[in-house]
Design a protein around this motif. Sequence first.
Motif, PDB file in Angstrom:
ATOM      1  N   SER A  11     -20.806 -42.392  71.734  1.00 42.33           N
ATOM      2  CA  SER A  11     -20.781 -43.486  70.780  1.00 42.33           C
ATOM      3  C   SER A  11     -19.521 -43.364  69.921  1.00 42.33           C
ATOM      4  O   SER A  11     -19.231 -42.297  69.381  1.00 42.33           O
ATOM      5  CB  SER A  11     -22.013 -43.445  69.874  1.00 42.33           C
ATOM      6  N   TYR A  12     -18.808 -44.479  69.798  1.00 42.57           N
ATOM      7  CA  TYR A  12     -17.600 -44.524  68.982  1.00 42.57           C
ATOM      8  C   TYR A  12     -17.815 -45.405  67.747  1.00 42.57           C
ATOM      9  O   TYR A  12     -16.872 -45.939  67.178  1.00 42.57           O
ATOM     10  CB  TYR A  12     -16.430 -45.034  69.816  1.00 42.57           C
ATOM     11  N   ALA A  13     -19.088 -45.532  67.314  1.00 40.58           N
ATOM     12  CA  ALA A  13     -19.418 -46.369  66.160  1.00 40.58           C
ATOM     13  C   ALA A  13     -19.092 -45.685  64.837  1.00 40.58           C
ATOM     14  O   ALA A  13     -19.009 -46.338  63.809  1.00 40.58           O
ATOM     15  CB  ALA A  13     -20.893 -46.755  66.202  1.00 40.58           C
ATOM     16  N   THR A  14     -18.911 -44.379  64.859  1.00 40.77           N
ATOM     17  CA  THR A  14     -18.588 -43.643  63.644  1.00 40.77           C
ATOM     18  C   THR A  14     -17.172 -43.089  63.765  1.00 40.77           C
ATOM     19  O   THR A  14     -16.560 -43.138  64.835  1.00 40.77           O
ATOM     20  CB  THR A  14     -19.583 -42.488  63.420  1.00 40.77           C
ATOM     21  N   GLU A  15     -16.677 -42.554  62.677  1.00 36.60           N
ATOM     22  CA  GLU A  15     -15.308 -42.028  62.670  1.00 36.60           C
ATOM     23  C   GLU A  15     -15.101 -40.927  63.712  1.00 36.60           C
ATOM     24  O   GLU A  15     -14.086 -40.869  64.374  1.00 36.60           O
ATOM     25  CB  GLU A  15     -14.977 -41.497  61.273  1.00 36.60           C
ATOM     26  N   LYS A  18     -19.459 -39.309  69.025  1.00 37.19           N
ATOM     27  CA  LYS A  18     -20.591 -38.431  69.315  1.00 37.19           C
ATOM     28  C   LYS A  18     -21.002 -38.641  70.765  1.00 37.19           C
ATOM     29  O   LYS A  18     -21.239 -39.766  71.184  1.00 37.19           O
ATOM     30  CB  LYS A  18     -21.761 -38.753  68.395  1.00 37.19           C
ATOM     31  N   GLU A  57     -23.263 -49.753  69.234  1.00 39.62           N
ATOM     32  CA  GLU A  57     -22.958 -48.321  69.211  1.00 39.62           C
ATOM     33  C   GLU A  57     -21.561 -48.009  69.744  1.00 39.62           C
ATOM     34  O   GLU A  57     -21.141 -46.854  69.722  1.00 39.62           O
ATOM     35  CB  GLU A  57     -23.999 -47.545  70.020  1.00 39.62           C
ATOM     36  N   LYS A  58     -20.861 -49.034  70.234  1.00 42.36           N
ATOM     37  CA  LYS A  58     -19.526 -48.852  70.833  1.00 42.36           C
ATOM     38  C   LYS A  58     -19.565 -47.715  71.859  1.00 42.36           C
ATOM     39  O   LYS A  58     -18.862 -46.722  71.762  1.00 42.36           O
ATOM     40  CB  LYS A  58     -18.477 -48.598  69.759  1.00 42.36           C
TER      41      LYS A  58
END
Length: 72
Positions: A11-15, A18, A57-58
């Motif tokens: 997932s690339y939704a956060t900086e 993950k 969630e990218k």
Amino acid sequence: MKYLLILYVCSYATEAPKCNNQSITGSFDNWSTCINQGYKQSHFLLNELYKEDFEDEKLAIRFSCEEQGEKT
């Protein structure tokens, strides 16, 4: 020589991206078959199994083909 295909859903939704735990999805007799299956299974996972979360969630798939056993 056998190659294990290992997929990671990330997932690339956060900086900080993950990625989940590795998922071994198959064993192949050669490198090219393993890599080609990695692309096919990545496409299937994102468009069929994770389609509800794909955009929010990218999501992206990371995969590798790991050598197993001894060279013959």
